[in-house]
Design a protein around this motif. Structure first.
Motif, PDB file in Angstrom:
ATOM      1  N   GLY A 185       3.184  35.458 -16.685  1.00 44.23           N
ATOM      2  CA  GLY A 185       4.122  36.376 -15.941  1.00 44.23           C
ATOM      3  C   GLY A 185       5.219  37.553 -17.788  1.00 44.23           C
ATOM      4  N   ARG A 230      13.356  29.370 -15.683  1.00 42.61           N
ATOM      5  CA  ARG A 230      14.109  28.141 -16.544  1.00 42.61           C
ATOM      6  C   ARG A 230      14.548  27.304 -17.411  1.00 42.61           C
ATOM      7  NH1 ARG A 230      10.000  23.229 -13.455  1.00 42.61           N
ATOM      8  NH2 ARG A 230       8.028  23.676 -14.710  1.00 42.61           N
ATOM      9  N   ASP A 268      12.833  30.894 -22.669  1.00 40.18           N
ATOM     10  CA  ASP A 268      11.950  32.160 -22.154  1.00 40.18           C
ATOM     11  C   ASP A 268      13.135  33.245 -21.612  1.00 40.18           C
ATOM     12  OD1 ASP A 268       9.441  30.962 -22.341  1.00 40.18           O
ATOM     13  OD2 ASP A 268       9.888  29.955 -20.085  1.00 40.18           O
ATOM     14  N   THR A 278       5.097  34.603 -10.531  1.00 38.37           N
ATOM     15  CA  THR A 278       3.654  33.599 -10.617  1.00 38.37           C
ATOM     16  C   THR A 278       4.338  32.516 -11.022  1.00 38.37           C
ATOM     17  OG1 THR A 278       4.439  33.595 -13.338  1.00 38.37           O
ATOM     18  CG2 THR A 278       3.728  35.818 -12.273  1.00 38.37           C
ATOM     19  N   ILE A 279       5.067  31.188 -10.625  1.00 37.66           N
ATOM     20  CA  ILE A 279       5.208  30.095 -10.408  1.00 37.66           C
ATOM     21  C   ILE A 279       5.301  29.619  -9.206  1.00 37.66           C
ATOM     22  CG2 ILE A 279       7.266  28.786 -10.003  1.00 37.66           C
ATOM     23  CD1 ILE A 279       8.685  30.684 -11.908  1.00 37.66           C
ATOM     24  N   LYS A 322       5.198  27.180  -7.281  1.00 35.36           N
ATOM     25  CA  LYS A 322       5.542  26.423  -6.422  1.00 35.36           C
ATOM     26  C   LYS A 322       6.678  27.701  -5.737  1.00 35.36           C
ATOM     27  CE  LYS A 322       5.620  22.340  -7.649  1.00 35.36           C
ATOM     28  NZ  LYS A 322       4.392  22.675  -9.320  1.00 35.36           N
ATOM     29  N   ALA A 330       0.220  33.025  -8.193  1.00 35.51           N
ATOM     30  CA  ALA A 330       0.454  31.882  -8.052  1.00 35.51           C
ATOM     31  C   ALA A 330      -0.814  31.735  -7.096  1.00 35.51           C
ATOM     32  CB  ALA A 330       1.968  31.363  -7.724  1.00 35.51           C
ATOM     33  N   SER A 331      -1.667  30.588  -7.850  1.00 42.88           N
ATOM     34  CA  SER A 331      -2.701  30.017  -7.009  1.00 42.88           C
ATOM     35  C   SER A 331      -2.535  29.341  -5.712  1.00 42.88           C
ATOM     36  CB  SER A 331      -2.788  28.998  -8.136  1.00 42.88           C
ATOM     37  OG  SER A 331      -2.002  27.945  -8.370  1.00 42.88           O
ATOM     38  N   ALA A 349      -2.058  37.613  -3.500  1.00 42.99           N
ATOM     39  CA  ALA A 349      -3.312  38.413  -4.646  1.00 42.99           C
ATOM     40  C   ALA A 349      -3.940  37.421  -5.014  1.00 42.99           C
ATOM     41  CB  ALA A 349      -2.727  38.980  -4.978  1.00 42.99           C
ATOM     42  N   PRO A 350      -4.822  35.673  -4.451  1.00 43.98           N
ATOM     43  CA  PRO A 350      -5.697  35.494  -5.784  1.00 43.98           C
ATOM     44  C   PRO A 350      -6.720  35.774  -6.196  1.00 43.98           C
ATOM     45  CG  PRO A 350      -6.141  34.889  -3.640  1.00 43.98           C
ATOM     46  CD  PRO A 350      -5.011  35.991  -3.124  1.00 43.98           C
ATOM     47  N   GLY A 351      -7.141  35.973  -7.742  1.00 48.74           N
ATOM     48  CA  GLY A 351      -8.625  35.841  -7.885  1.00 48.74           C
ATOM     49  C   GLY A 351      -8.788  37.693  -8.114  1.00 48.74           C
TER      50      GLY A 351
HETATM   51  P1  NAP Z   1       1.374  29.423 -16.490  1.00 50.30           P
HETATM   52  O1  NAP Z   1       1.129  30.122 -18.152  1.00 50.30           O
HETATM   53  O2  NAP Z   1       1.337  27.903 -17.087  1.00 50.30           O
HETATM   54  O3  NAP Z   1       3.163  30.128 -16.697  1.00 50.30           O
HETATM   55  C1  NAP Z   1       3.596  28.963 -15.490  1.00 50.30           C
HETATM   56  C2  NAP Z   1       4.893  29.945 -14.942  1.00 50.30           C
HETATM   57  O4  NAP Z   1       5.466  29.123 -14.312  1.00 50.30           O
HETATM   58  C3  NAP Z   1       5.505  29.461 -16.687  1.00 50.30           C
HETATM   59  O5  NAP Z   1       6.732  30.077 -16.324  1.00 50.30           O
HETATM   60  C4  NAP Z   1       6.350  27.720 -15.659  1.00 50.30           C
HETATM   61  O6  NAP Z   1       7.551  27.762 -16.900  1.00 50.30           O
HETATM   62  C5  NAP Z   1       7.008  28.341 -14.716  1.00 50.30           C
HETATM   63  N1  NAP Z   1       6.955  27.378 -13.809  1.00 50.30           N
HETATM   64  C6  NAP Z   1       5.752  26.114 -13.446  1.00 50.30           C
HETATM   65  N2  NAP Z   1       6.008  25.362 -12.521  1.00 50.30           N
HETATM   66  C7  NAP Z   1       7.694  25.484 -12.474  1.00 50.30           C
HETATM   67  C8  NAP Z   1       8.243  25.458 -11.595  1.00 50.30           C
HETATM   68  N3  NAP Z   1       8.383  23.729 -10.446  1.00 50.30           N
HETATM   69  N4  NAP Z   1      10.213  25.669 -11.602  1.00 50.30           N
HETATM   70  C9  NAP Z   1      10.042  26.852 -12.527  1.00 50.30           C
HETATM   71  N5  NAP Z   1       9.451  26.680 -13.121  1.00 50.30           N
HETATM   72  C10 NAP Z   1       8.121  26.700 -12.980  1.00 50.30           C
HETATM   73  O7  NAP Z   1       0.306  30.155 -15.719  1.00 50.30           O
HETATM   74  P2  NAP Z   1      -0.576  31.241 -15.889  1.00 50.30           P
HETATM   75  O8  NAP Z   1      -1.732  31.144 -16.122  1.00 50.30           O
HETATM   76  O9  NAP Z   1       0.900  32.638 -16.056  1.00 50.30           O
HETATM   77  O10 NAP Z   1      -0.382  31.892 -13.914  1.00 50.30           O
HETATM   78  C11 NAP Z   1       0.302  31.666 -13.643  1.00 50.30           C
HETATM   79  C12 NAP Z   1       0.149  31.659 -11.595  1.00 50.30           C
HETATM   80  O11 NAP Z   1      -0.506  32.690 -11.625  1.00 50.30           O
HETATM   81  C13 NAP Z   1      -1.195  30.326 -11.476  1.00 50.30           C
HETATM   82  O12 NAP Z   1      -1.003  29.447 -10.637  1.00 50.30           O
HETATM   83  C14 NAP Z   1      -2.025  31.006 -12.175  1.00 50.30           C
HETATM   84  O13 NAP Z   1      -3.435  30.030 -11.115  1.00 50.30           O
HETATM   85  C15 NAP Z   1      -2.586  32.277 -11.048  1.00 50.30           C
HETATM   86  N6  NAP Z   1      -3.191  33.152 -11.862  1.00 50.30           N
HETATM   87  C16 NAP Z   1      -3.777  34.481 -10.820  1.00 50.30           C
HETATM   88  C17 NAP Z   1      -3.939  35.295 -10.864  1.00 50.30           C
HETATM   89  C18 NAP Z   1      -4.836  35.891  -9.878  1.00 50.30           C
HETATM   90  O14 NAP Z   1      -5.724  37.147  -9.725  1.00 50.30           O
HETATM   91  N7  NAP Z   1      -3.471  36.085  -8.589  1.00 50.30           N
HETATM   92  C19 NAP Z   1      -5.118  35.508 -12.769  1.00 50.30           C
HETATM   93  C20 NAP Z   1      -4.597  34.283 -13.302  1.00 50.30           C
HETATM   94  C21 NAP Z   1      -3.801  33.703 -12.659  1.00 50.30           C
HETATM   95  P3  NAP Z   1       7.762  26.841 -18.101  1.00 50.30           P
HETATM   96  O15 NAP Z   1       7.440  26.600 -18.944  1.00 50.30           O
HETATM   97  O16 NAP Z   1       9.621  26.078 -17.550  1.00 50.30           O
HETATM   98  O17 NAP Z   1       7.124  25.219 -17.393  1.00 50.30           O
END
Ligand code: NAP
Length: 299
Positions: free
Chosen positions: A166, A185, A189, A219-220, A222, A243-244, A264-266
């Motif tokens: 994000g 949230r 942040d 990117t969340i 949930k 998000a995953s 859009a995974p991976g």
């Molecule tokens: P991250 O650093 O853990 O960030 C996740 C964000 O989501 C944080 O801001 C977190 O807030 C928030 N969040 C999580 N649970 C929440 C909830 N219940 N309510 C509100 N906010 C919530 O993860 P990331 O590395 O940025 O990755 C984000 C997602 O993208 C993951 O699912 C990851 O697998 C996926 N991803 C996808 C790709 C792709 O190619 N599409 C590439 C890389 C990653 P808090 O800090 O407040 O918990």
């Protein structure tokens, strides 16, 4: 240097080639399993069949980013035969082996735990996630450009979450001249979003924020873009859910409303396999070097 290290690679995709290249450069003895159809010939690497003997002699075992599936199957885009790691394979492994993968599913974790083998998952490390956010954001921008008839510059773009992806997403959109609103949230942040010159909002107010959205990047991991939220979006809003799986979007309702929503995974492996491979290669080399130094320190 990895002189004297017996490294075995089992399966993988284009990203693994960068890792293999790096291990050979560092003088490891490299064995490749599941690379029968690989065209480029790595001088110094030996192709073998999966066997108990190879595993007994291996001290660094590198599995694909996705590890194994629940039955021990290992994917390889360079091989037409299936490769399966069984309980016998894990039992036969050198007890001092270090096993590396991206994310391990329960099967792999259980086999390693049962045989007291050292398993390292690299994808959720902060450094790897931040490096990986670079190709992820570039892929998301590519999708935004391909799926809209407006420029990112001047668009109203919403980013949900200020984690590792994000933060990079919001920063790139800002640099391109978008009007960026970021939902989070955590008060820390929200303060950071304000400091970055972007518009912060609390996630509870998401439905009010999307009324003028051109593009929403989630990117969340949930459910965030619910029926109630999507119902407030203009008809031509584009949702890019990063998000995953299964993402954080009610895709069924988005389709019903005629709103384009893309999961859009991976993206790193799709838009920049070479860079994504180099990120993994550099990380693995750091980890193996550290492990070797620790081992020497204790011997
Ligand atoms: P991250 O650093 O853990 O960030 C996740 C964000 O989501 C944080 O801001 C977190 O807030 C928030 N969040 C999580 N649970 C929440 C909830 N219940 N309510 C509100 N906010 C919530 O993860 P990331 O590395 O940025 O990755 C984000 C997602 O993208 C993951 O699912 C990851 O697998 C996926 N991803 C996808 C790709 C792709 O190619 N599409 C590439 C890389 C990653 P808090 O800090 O407040 O918990």
């Amino acid at each position: 240097m990895f002189t004297g290290i017996q490294a075995t690679f089992i399966g993988g995709d284009a990203r693994q080639l960068e890792v293999i290249k790096k291990f050979i450069e560092l003088d490891a003895s490299v064995t490749l399993i599941g690379f029968d159809n690989l065209e480029s010939n790595f001088t110094g690497a030996v192709k073998k069949e999966l066997s108990l003997d190879v595993l007994r002699d291996t001290d660094t075992l590198i599995l694909p980013i996705v590890g194994t599936d629940e039955k021990g199957n290992v994917e390889s885009i360079f091989c037409s035969n299936s490769i399966t790691l069984t309980a016998d394979h894990f039992e036969a492994m050198n007890p001092n082996v270090s096993i590396y993968t991206g994310i391990a599913k329960p099967f792999l974790k259980e086999q390693c735990a049962a045989n007291q083998l050292r398993l390292t998952e690299i994808l959720d490390r902060d450094d790897v996630a931040i490096y990986n956010s670079i190709p992820t954001v570039e892929g998301a921008l590519m999708m935004a450009i391909q799926n809209t008839d407006i420029t990112i510059h001047g668009s109203t773009s919403i980013v949900l979450g200020l984690g590792r992806v994000g933060m990079s997403m919001a920063r790139a959109l800002h640099a391109l001249g978008a009007r960026v609103k970021v939902g989070a949230r955590n008060p820390k942040d929200l303060a950071r979003i304000f400091e970055m010159g972007l518009t912060p909002f609390e996630l509870g107010g998401l439905a009010d924020q999307v009324v003028d959205a051109d593009i929403v990047y989630n990117t969340i991991p949930k459910m965030m873009l619910t029926e109630q939220v999507i119902a407030r979006m203009p008809h031509d809003t584009l949702i890019i859910d990063l998000a995953s799986k299964p993402g954080g979007t009610d895709f069924r309702y988005a389709e019903k409303r005629g709103i384009k929503a893309l999961l859009a995974p991976g993206l790193p492996g799709i838009v920049a396999p070479k860079t994504a491979g180099q990120i993994i290669a550099n990380t693995l080399c750091r980890l193996v070097t550290k492990h070797l130094a620790n081992r020497e320190g204790t011997s």
